[in-house]
Design a protein around this motif. Structure first.
Motif, PDB file in Angstrom:
ATOM      1  N   UNK A 146       0.826  -1.206   0.000  1.00  0.00           N
ATOM      2  CA  UNK A 146       0.000   0.000   0.000  1.00  0.00           C
ATOM      3  C   UNK A 146       0.861   1.256   0.000  1.00  0.00           C
ATOM      4  N   UNK A 147       1.981   1.223   0.719  1.00  0.00           N
ATOM      5  CA  UNK A 147       2.873   2.382   0.747  1.00  0.00           C
ATOM      6  C   UNK A 147       3.430   2.660  -0.641  1.00  0.00           C
ATOM      7  N   UNK A 148       3.805   1.609  -1.366  1.00  0.00           N
ATOM      8  CA  UNK A 148       4.348   1.780  -2.716  1.00  0.00           C
ATOM      9  C   UNK A 148       3.265   2.292  -3.655  1.00  0.00           C
ATOM     10  N   UNK A 389       0.348  11.218   5.205  1.00  0.00           N
ATOM     11  CA  UNK A 389       0.509  11.669   6.596  1.00  0.00           C
ATOM     12  C   UNK A 389       0.327  10.503   7.557  1.00  0.00           C
ATOM     13  N   UNK A 390      -0.656   9.662   7.281  1.00  0.00           N
ATOM     14  CA  UNK A 390      -0.894   8.506   8.157  1.00  0.00           C
ATOM     15  C   UNK A 390       0.314   7.581   8.163  1.00  0.00           C
ATOM     16  N   UNK A 391       0.847   7.289   6.983  1.00  0.00           N
ATOM     17  CA  UNK A 391       2.020   6.408   6.897  1.00  0.00           C
ATOM     18  C   UNK A 391       3.197   7.023   7.644  1.00  0.00           C
ATOM     19  N   UNK A 392       3.376   8.333   7.487  1.00  0.00           N
ATOM     20  CA  UNK A 392       4.488   9.008   8.177  1.00  0.00           C
ATOM     21  C   UNK A 392       4.333   8.903   9.687  1.00  0.00           C
ATOM     22  N   UNK A 393       3.102   8.999  10.155  1.00  0.00           N
ATOM     23  CA  UNK A 393       2.852   8.930  11.598  1.00  0.00           C
ATOM     24  C   UNK A 393       3.007   7.509  12.133  1.00  0.00           C
ATOM     25  N   UNK A 394       2.552   6.539  11.349  1.00  0.00           N
ATOM     26  CA  UNK A 394       2.489   5.167  11.842  1.00  0.00           C
ATOM     27  C   UNK A 394       3.805   4.421  11.672  1.00  0.00           C
ATOM     28  N   UNK A 395       4.411   4.520  10.489  1.00  0.00           N
ATOM     29  CA  UNK A 395       5.623   3.746  10.208  1.00  0.00           C
ATOM     30  C   UNK A 395       6.518   4.534   9.261  1.00  0.00           C
ATOM     31  N   UNK A 396       7.588   5.117   9.819  1.00  0.00           N
ATOM     32  CA  UNK A 396       8.453   5.971   9.025  1.00  0.00           C
ATOM     33  C   UNK A 396       9.111   5.214   7.871  1.00  0.00           C
ATOM     34  N   UNK A 397       9.447   3.941   8.063  1.00  0.00           N
ATOM     35  CA  UNK A 397      10.090   3.192   6.987  1.00  0.00           C
ATOM     36  C   UNK A 397       9.167   3.105   5.771  1.00  0.00           C
ATOM     37  N   UNK A 398       7.876   2.826   6.016  1.00  0.00           N
ATOM     38  CA  UNK A 398       6.907   2.787   4.922  1.00  0.00           C
ATOM     39  C   UNK A 398       6.811   4.145   4.231  1.00  0.00           C
ATOM     40  N   UNK A 400       9.175   6.393   3.852  1.00  0.00           N
ATOM     41  CA  UNK A 400      10.316   6.608   2.963  1.00  0.00           C
ATOM     42  C   UNK A 400      10.269   5.694   1.751  1.00  0.00           C
ATOM     43  N   UNK A 401       9.645   4.530   1.896  1.00  0.00           N
ATOM     44  CA  UNK A 401       9.399   3.678   0.729  1.00  0.00           C
ATOM     45  C   UNK A 401       8.475   4.410  -0.252  1.00  0.00           C
ATOM     46  N   UNK A 402       7.430   5.047   0.270  1.00  0.00           N
ATOM     47  CA  UNK A 402       6.509   5.807  -0.577  1.00  0.00           C
ATOM     48  C   UNK A 402       7.220   6.980  -1.245  1.00  0.00           C
ATOM     49  N   UNK A 403       8.060   7.666  -0.500  1.00  0.00           N
ATOM     50  CA  UNK A 403       8.817   8.783  -1.070  1.00  0.00           C
ATOM     51  C   UNK A 403       9.748   8.290  -2.175  1.00  0.00           C
ATOM     52  N   UNK A 404      10.393   7.152  -1.938  1.00  0.00           N
ATOM     53  CA  UNK A 404      11.265   6.580  -2.969  1.00  0.00           C
ATOM     54  C   UNK A 404      10.477   6.264  -4.233  1.00  0.00           C
ATOM     55  N   UNK A 405       9.253   5.770  -4.078  1.00  0.00           N
ATOM     56  CA  UNK A 405       8.407   5.479  -5.240  1.00  0.00           C
ATOM     57  C   UNK A 405       8.051   6.765  -5.981  1.00  0.00           C
TER      58      UNK A 405
END
Length: 587
Positions: A146-148, A389-398, A400-405
């Motif tokens: 989902x993050x990707x 925002x939710x992903x950033x709050x819940x799991x920072x690694x996810x 940064x995966x989204x940002x990389x995508x």
């Protein structure tokens, strides 16, 4: 249960015909009271999707009418093969962006070839959907996290917005990626056409303003109608504002895409079709499950693959573009009262009537209006700021995966962004699977509960006993890590006389994992340390028995819980009875 909805079995009726063609099931139980809701929902959804599909065709770079061809084919065929009664099937901004990226990757520039290529790509994705349905491989879509997906769609939206900026200014740009195109556009602003900029600015204000102050008003429809009125009233074409050009009246014709063109660009076709299937399947299946849960009926996930196959094959053979579910259109369909697939059929027929009667009117649509329509569609449909925002709050690694995508999509293109996103998802999966937590445990005072001693430093450490829990499967990728963990714990505590491994989190063990457990037994024996296992699941124990590890370890060293394992090694006077009562627990 919804009293107005057909019975759950309507879409899963007995018999081969109703399983393959769910329309047979709901037609057989159709009630007159549903008709009004279905017809109103179908016409309402058509009013929403007609202007939006013009924009989606613009994203893909194909003639505008081709977007309507796909909308009609998708809606009609999904009604025949689909199992969800509220789904609205048609083109989407995300799929259009993937198709456009495949065109760029193939290096095709001729408008006729682009239309044939996109239709062929749609046909290929339909064939791939059918393969997934036959082999029951819908689970493959789970490899796109989902993050990707969130990051990829966000990046694709930015890419599309940058690509539409020249339409708002009447300028030309160049570049091989989004960053270069944006820089080129900034350099072209000195050549901007004033009338085009004015029309584009007003269009953006209208479509975003309506969404803000009157979200119930179909902003896309208002924008298209207003743009057409302005074009005729002010003769915008004579003032330098580019128009979309000829949009012919008539129904789509059956045409097999140029197979030679497909073969010449087989790699972009294969990658594009795979990306379309991953995105389309996850969108449609998720939405179908949500509506089914809301209205308390069942869908058939495998049949949903068949339905998407049929919808995309039909769209491809009728010169369309990729289709999947639209959450906004499906939600409107549901809200307007859709009860069966007749709503989808009504939408498809209404789109066909639009092609027969109104299509030529769209030829006077100003391109900056189309650009604003596209920008609104991708910004509101693909840029999920709340989820980021939710992903950033819940799991920072996810996050940064989204940002990389996002960065990969902007730097290398939408299609490459999908492939890189899949790679990131797989790397994340490998990382999680191969690095399970293996916490050392201690006993909560006054209880028989053992828990992570790092999280609870005041818990009691049993004298001479090390307890460790593995939170994941024990297989070729994790077995060495378990041995290293046991070795480290033995060396860190020289007085240790027993090691207890808590298998509560182990659902799977392969031959390498069982062999490694035998190595750990040897390691413990050489260190004069007793090895005990706790909470071993039956199917895991079955593997250990075939490995003959249970014989070498001793069945009396396998226990139903950690407390029994610790007590069995060194029973205190208080715990002696408990140890005697269950010295060898089958787990």
């Amino acid at each position: 249960m919804d009293p107005q909805a057909p019975a759950a079995g309507g879409t899963r009726a007995a018999g081969g015909a109703s399983r393959l063609f769910p329309i047979v099931g709901w037609l057989g139980s159709y009630q007159r009271s549903w008709l009004r809701g279905d017809l109103i929902a179908g016409v309402t959804v058509a009013a929403l999707i007609v202007p939006k599909n013009l924009g989606y065709a613009g994203i893909a770079g194909i003639p505008l009418q081709n977007g309507l061809y796909a909308a009609a084919a998708g809606a009609l065929l999904y009604a025949v093969f689909g199992t969800c009664r509220q789904i609205s099937m048609g083109p989407s901004s995300g799929l259009a962006a993937v198709a456009a990226s495949a065109v760029v990757a193939a290096g095709i520039t001729d408008e006729g070839d682009i239309a044939s290529f996109v239709a062929g790509l749609t046909l290929a994705s339909g064939a791939l959907f059918l393969v997934l349905a036959v082999l029951k491989m819908g689970w493959i879509a789970q490899f796109l996290s989902r993050a990707v997906v969130t990051g990829f769609l966000f990046g694709a939206a930015i890419d599309v917005v940058i690509g539409e900026l020249p339409r708002l200014t009447g300028t030309q740009t160049s570049g091989t990626n989004s960053f270069q195109e944006l820089w080129s556009w900034l350099g072209s602003l000195g050549d901007a056409n004033v009338a085009t900029v004015l029309v584009g600015t007003i269009s953006l204000v209208v479509v975003f303003g309506l969404r803000r102050i009157a979200p119930q008003v179909p902003g896309a429809l208002v924008l298209v109608v207003g743009g057409l009125v302005a074009s005729y009233a002010f003769d915008l074409g004579e003032h330098g504002v580019a128009l979309v050009g000829d949009v012919p009246r008539g129904l789509p014709s059956f045409a097999v895409p140029d197979l030679g063109l497909m073969w010449d660009h087989v790699v972009p076709v294969a990658l594009g079709a795979f990306a379309l299937v991953l995105i389309g399947f996850s969108q449609t299946t998720g939405d179908a499950r949500a509506f089914a849960a809301k209205h308390r009926y069942q869908i058939d996930v495998n049949q949903e693959s068949v339905a998407q196959s049929a919808a995309n094959v039909g769209a491809g053979l009728f010169q369309g573009m990729p289709v999947s579910t639209s959450l906004s259109a499906s939600s409107l369909n549901d809200h307007a009262g859709a009860r069966t697939g007749l709503a989808s059929i009504t939408s498809g027929v209404t789109v066909l009537l639009t092609l027969l009667v109104l299509a030529p009117l769209f030829s006077q649509l100003p391109k900056p209006v189309l650009g604003a329509l596209i920008i609104e569609a991708v910004v509101m449909g693909m840029m999920d700021v709340r989820e980021m925002r939710r992903i950033h709050r819940v799991q920072r690694f996810d996050f940064w995966i989204a940002v990389a995508a996002i960065v990969a999509t902007l730097a290398f293109g939408v299609l490459a962004g999908v492939m890189i996103g899949i790679g990131l998802s797989l790397l994340w999966l490998v990382r999680v699977a191969t690095q399970p937590d293996m916490p050392a445990l201690a006993r909560q005072p006054g209880t028989q509960v053992y828990r992570d001693r790092d999280e609870h430093p005041d818990d009691e450490q049993p004298a001479g006993v090390v307890v460790v829990r593995i939170d994941g499967g024990l297989f070729f990728a994790t077995s060495d890590a378990l041995e290293d963990r046991i070795r480290t714990l033995i060396q860190a505590e020289p007085d240790v006389s027993a090691v207890v491994i808590d298998f509560e989190g182990v659902n799977f063990i392969d031959s390498q994992g069982s062999a490694k457990l035998d190595d750990i037994l040897v390691l413990c024996q050489q260190a004069a340390v007793s090895l005990r296992l706790a909470r071993v699941k039956p199917r895991v124990r079955a593997v250990l028995e075939r490995e003959e590890l249970v014989t070498r370890l001793g069945s009396d060293h396998i226990h139903g819980n950690v407390h029994r394992a610790v007590v069995a090694h060194d029973p205190t006077p208080r715990d002696k009875d408990a140890a005697d009562s269950s010295p060898a627990d089958p787990g």
